[in-house]
Structures are given as C-alpha cells and as structure tokens.
Design a protein around this motif. Sequence first.
Motif, PDB file in Angstrom:
ATOM      1  N   VAL A 140      -3.208   5.083  -2.076  1.00 20.53           N
ATOM      2  CA  VAL A 140      -4.378   5.801  -1.584  1.00 20.53           C
ATOM      3  C   VAL A 140      -3.915   7.153  -1.053  1.00 20.53           C
ATOM      4  CG1 VAL A 140      -5.700   3.738  -1.008  1.00 20.53           C
ATOM      5  CG2 VAL A 140      -4.206   4.744   0.721  1.00 20.53           C
ATOM      6  N   GLY A 141      -4.766   8.160  -1.170  1.00 25.82           N
ATOM      7  CA  GLY A 141      -4.453   9.486  -0.657  1.00 25.82           C
ATOM      8  C   GLY A 141      -5.385   9.863   0.464  1.00 25.82           C
ATOM      9  N   PRO A 142      -4.916   9.834   1.725  1.00 28.59           N
ATOM     10  CA  PRO A 142      -5.774  10.213   2.851  1.00 28.59           C
ATOM     11  C   PRO A 142      -6.104  11.703   2.853  1.00 28.59           C
ATOM     12  CG  PRO A 142      -3.851   8.954   3.576  1.00 28.59           C
ATOM     13  CD  PRO A 142      -3.595   9.367   2.166  1.00 28.59           C
ATOM     14  N   THR A 143      -7.141  12.071   3.571  1.00 30.57           N
ATOM     15  CA  THR A 143      -7.492  13.473   3.767  1.00 30.57           C
ATOM     16  C   THR A 143      -6.464  14.134   4.686  1.00 30.57           C
ATOM     17  OG1 THR A 143      -8.818  13.053   5.748  1.00 30.57           O
ATOM     18  CG2 THR A 143      -9.931  12.850   3.622  1.00 30.57           C
ATOM     19  N   LYS A 144      -6.596  15.437   4.890  1.00 26.83           N
ATOM     20  CA  LYS A 144      -5.642  16.146   5.747  1.00 26.83           C
ATOM     21  C   LYS A 144      -5.665  15.609   7.184  1.00 26.83           C
ATOM     22  CE  LYS A 144      -8.888  19.905   6.813  1.00 26.83           C
ATOM     23  NZ  LYS A 144      -9.143  21.357   6.692  1.00 26.83           N
ATOM     24  N   PHE A 195     -11.893   4.534  -1.235  1.00 24.27           N
ATOM     25  CA  PHE A 195     -10.635   3.803  -1.157  1.00 24.27           C
ATOM     26  C   PHE A 195     -10.737   2.669  -0.131  1.00 24.27           C
ATOM     27  CE2 PHE A 195      -8.124   7.883  -2.391  1.00 24.27           C
ATOM     28  CZ  PHE A 195      -8.542   7.723  -3.699  1.00 24.27           C
ATOM     29  N   ARG A 196     -11.370   2.948   0.993  1.00 26.53           N
ATOM     30  CA  ARG A 196     -11.561   1.908   2.015  1.00 26.53           C
ATOM     31  C   ARG A 196     -12.360   0.749   1.431  1.00 26.53           C
ATOM     32  NH1 ARG A 196     -14.592   2.549   6.017  1.00 26.53           N
ATOM     33  NH2 ARG A 196     -13.461   1.205   7.467  1.00 26.53           N
ATOM     34  N   GLU A 197     -13.385   1.075   0.669  1.00 28.93           N
ATOM     35  CA  GLU A 197     -14.205   0.029   0.047  1.00 28.93           C
ATOM     36  C   GLU A 197     -13.358  -0.852  -0.863  1.00 28.93           C
ATOM     37  OE1 GLU A 197     -17.032   0.681  -3.436  1.00 28.93           O
ATOM     38  OE2 GLU A 197     -18.421   0.519  -1.734  1.00 28.93           O
ATOM     39  N   VAL A 205      -7.467  10.444   7.230  1.00 25.69           N
ATOM     40  CA  VAL A 205      -8.555   9.482   7.041  1.00 25.69           C
ATOM     41  C   VAL A 205      -8.579   9.023   5.579  1.00 25.69           C
ATOM     42  CG1 VAL A 205     -11.057   9.136   7.114  1.00 25.69           C
ATOM     43  CG2 VAL A 205      -9.920  10.518   8.866  1.00 25.69           C
ATOM     44  N   ILE A 206      -8.629   7.721   5.377  1.00 28.30           N
ATOM     45  CA  ILE A 206      -8.728   7.178   4.024  1.00 28.30           C
ATOM     46  C   ILE A 206     -10.171   7.341   3.535  1.00 28.30           C
ATOM     47  CG2 ILE A 206      -8.536   5.092   2.606  1.00 28.30           C
ATOM     48  CD1 ILE A 206      -6.340   4.142   4.464  1.00 28.30           C
ATOM     49  N   PRO A 207     -10.390   7.988   2.409  1.00 32.98           N
ATOM     50  CA  PRO A 207     -11.756   8.222   1.904  1.00 32.98           C
ATOM     51  C   PRO A 207     -12.538   6.921   1.735  1.00 32.98           C
ATOM     52  CG  PRO A 207     -10.182   9.567   0.690  1.00 32.98           C
ATOM     53  CD  PRO A 207      -9.369   8.634   1.546  1.00 32.98           C
ATOM     54  N   ILE A 252       0.856  -1.188   0.000  1.00 31.82           N
ATOM     55  CA  ILE A 252       0.000   0.000   0.000  1.00 31.82           C
ATOM     56  C   ILE A 252       0.891   1.236   0.000  1.00 31.82           C
ATOM     57  CG2 ILE A 252      -1.808   1.274   1.204  1.00 31.82           C
ATOM     58  CD1 ILE A 252      -2.690  -1.445   0.115  1.00 31.82           C
ATOM     59  N   PHE A 253       0.635   2.133  -0.928  1.00 34.06           N
ATOM     60  CA  PHE A 253       1.351   3.390  -1.097  1.00 34.06           C
ATOM     61  C   PHE A 253       0.466   4.494  -0.520  1.00 34.06           C
ATOM     62  CE2 PHE A 253       4.181   5.266  -4.749  1.00 34.06           C
ATOM     63  CZ  PHE A 253       4.940   5.936  -3.804  1.00 34.06           C
ATOM     64  N   VAL A 254       0.997   5.325   0.383  1.00 25.93           N
ATOM     65  CA  VAL A 254       0.206   6.395   0.992  1.00 25.93           C
ATOM     66  C   VAL A 254       0.817   7.744   0.631  1.00 25.93           C
ATOM     67  CG1 VAL A 254      -0.682   7.379   3.124  1.00 25.93           C
ATOM     68  CG2 VAL A 254      -0.488   4.899   2.899  1.00 25.93           C
ATOM     69  N   HIS A 255       0.122   8.523  -0.179  1.00 28.33           N
ATOM     70  CA  HIS A 255       0.530   9.887  -0.496  1.00 28.33           C
ATOM     71  C   HIS A 255      -0.204  10.817   0.472  1.00 28.33           C
ATOM     72  CE1 HIS A 255       2.430   8.531  -4.176  1.00 28.33           C
ATOM     73  NE2 HIS A 255       2.762   9.776  -4.478  1.00 28.33           N
ATOM     74  N   TRP A 256       0.527  11.298   1.465  1.00 30.33           N
ATOM     75  CA  TRP A 256      -0.084  12.156   2.475  1.00 30.33           C
ATOM     76  C   TRP A 256       0.913  13.230   2.847  1.00 30.33           C
ATOM     77  CZ3 TRP A 256      -0.571  11.402   8.358  1.00 30.33           C
ATOM     78  CH2 TRP A 256      -1.568  12.234   8.880  1.00 30.33           C
ATOM     79  N   GLY A 257       0.639  14.459   2.507  1.00 33.41           N
ATOM     80  CA  GLY A 257       1.572  15.540   2.783  1.00 33.41           C
ATOM     81  C   GLY A 257       0.853  16.857   2.869  1.00 33.41           C
TER      82      GLY A 257
END
Length: 388
Positions: free
Chosen positions: A244-248, A256-258, A251-253, A43-48
């Motif tokens: 997946v790109g979480p919110t600020k 994406f969770r689905e 939280v994973i939208p 899982i790749f997480v783009h969160w910045g």
Amino acid sequence: MWMLILCLFLRVHARDHHYYKPEWEDLDTRTLPKWYDVAKIGIFVHWGVYSVPAFRSEWFWYYWREEDIVYLVGKAVKTYDMEFGIYYSLMEWENKWYQIDRNNNYNTSIFVERVIKPDIKQLILDYKPSLWWSDGDWDADPSYWKATNFLAWLYNESPVRHRIVVNDRWGSGSYCHHGDFYNCDDRFNPKTLQHHKFENALSLDVQSWGYRRNMVPLDTISISQLLGTIASTVSCGGNVLINVGPTKEGVIPPIFRERLLQMGEWLEVNGEAIYDTSPWYHQNDSLNPHVWYTCKKETYDPLRVSDVPRANDSILSIYAIFLLWPVDDTLSVKDLTNYMKNNNYHIQLLGPEKYTTLDYNITSDVVMVKLPDGANMTSKSAYVLKIS
C-alpha cells in the motif's frame, strides 16, 4: 533507504548455531526461521519523498526533511506483536561514488565501502528488523555489492542472526537462486509447487507502488483477486506481500483500507486455511480450476517448508479454498477422491460462528460436496472447506 516493509503476524523463535562462510554454497544451507513460513501474509509500505507530490509513481526525487520514520513505524509495529522489516535499495544513481564505480565497470567498490556497508550495518543495529528486503541491485553482480560478506555477518554476528530473513536480490544472477526466500520478480505467482520458499510481492495499485493522487478504483486489485492470489500463492508454498502507498501525511487511502479490512474479515473466518499451513499433495484441483489446497501437519519440518507431506507425516486437516460458488450449490473436485474413498472423512464449511458439516458423495472419481444455499452466504469472494 527510502521505503519500508512491515511483515506480519506470529512470533516463533528460531535458533541456528552454524557459523556461515561468506560463500553461496554455505549461506544457501541456512534454515528458514519458522516465523516467516507460519505468517504467510505481510504488508509492504512504500512511503517516501515521492509521496509529497504524489505524481506518477515512487520514481520521483524531491527534497523532504523528516523525523526518524523508520524508528517510529518500527516501534508501532512491534507494539502490536508484529514483525518489522526494512526495504533497502542498493543503487543510488546520483551518488558520485556510485558513478565512479559504474564508470570503472564495477571493478572498484568505493560506494559499497563508504555508503552501503556502514549504512546497512547501522540500520540492522539501530532498528533490529526481522526481515531485510534488498533491491536496486541489478546493475552489478553480487561480488561488487559484497553480498556474501554481508550475509555471513548478518547470519553469524548481527543481533538479529537467529530471526532475520532475507530475499534474493543481491546482484545480477542472484534472483531465484540465493536468499532465505525468493522474490524472483515482482508479482511472482508461478501457480505450481516451488521447492524453495518464495514470496509474491504485489501492489494494490496495479500501476504504482507509491501513492498516486490520480489513482481510480479501476486501478486497484479487487478483494476477489486478492483472495485468489493469496490462495494460489500459499497453496504453492509461498508468502504474499501486499503493498500500500500512504499519502504524504502517512494516511492509507480509503480504497486500500477497504481492501485490507476485507482481507482481515475473511482471515478471521478462514485464516486456519492460510496461517501455519503447508502445501498438500495437490495444489490446484485438476478438475475444478477455482479450487486450491493447503494442509496442516502435526509436526513442523523446518527443512521442508515448501514440500508436500511425507508418508510418515500426520496430516491434521486438508483445506480446499474455492474462489467461485457453484450455481447448483454442489462443489465438484477430483484430487480429493483417492484420499476419501477408503476413509471416514468429515467435510465442514468454515463460517463466522461455526463449522457447518456437509454431505458428500463420490461418483466417477469425483467428490461432490453439497453446499448450503449460496444466496445466504455473506462472503462473495472465497470460501473454505475443512476436510478432517
């Protein structure tokens, strides 16, 4: 460092005592640590900071003070016995030292010595990742980034030298040539057998790697597309990295969770066709384009992780992953024929509670497998036959 990567699943130790020279010819001989080949899916997480305005894409600069997110996420990942990795972008366009080097046609390396070198070593020493995902390298060649020197230190002296895996983004000309695994390009899915471990990095949002508040469901990959990508990639010797790109708020939208939960449910039933598998003699069936093959061997060969089985390999089982249920409940494939003609094989359909043994016959060099009534199948995306 502005993004994170979490690479999943198994913990399998690897040891390599060779002392590597800072030369590609020597570095390229390194054996891939087993855990990465076994895991198959990450899982790749783009969160910045770009997740704060959540506008357009991850290419958005914004000032944002934060805690040590890398430490917190890494600790959480390792708590669940998963592998943790770090994404690192080499370029900083607005950095004054980088601008000096660029204006000097990269004949100076002030930025690398003052920023990159200490930065990377601190991240390795502080967080001890199992995977290092380099990017933002394309403006200069590997010699400017001191890539071979860093990799020699990483493989020889770092605290993660026995476990670390790295990708191929180490400067212009390095893509698909150097690294424990190759990215080659985003969404790299050649659909033919590759003889070096590769990774298909893709985003569930087809328009961005970071969170977008204006994303709509049509912008996302369906579960059928995702499972098809996993099947075709693993069949050809690759791993899949799902972004997946979480919110600020982190939280994973829901969409994406689905997708991740749907994938997890499918893997609970069919994961043995993915995890710890190897490429088989055939990848995509020559008659039925909706069928992809993998196999499970008795003995793991760390020197041939992406090659077809050898004559002396003992194959425990073959898996046929089919992405479309046939309307007449009969699956026709060609590439199994030569292996089933003179042997007593059993074919089973993987299911949530038990394996269902199926009847088959061979007609005109085509294996025809009689399936259950498709109307009674809970999954509507992908299915697996186990041949043993």
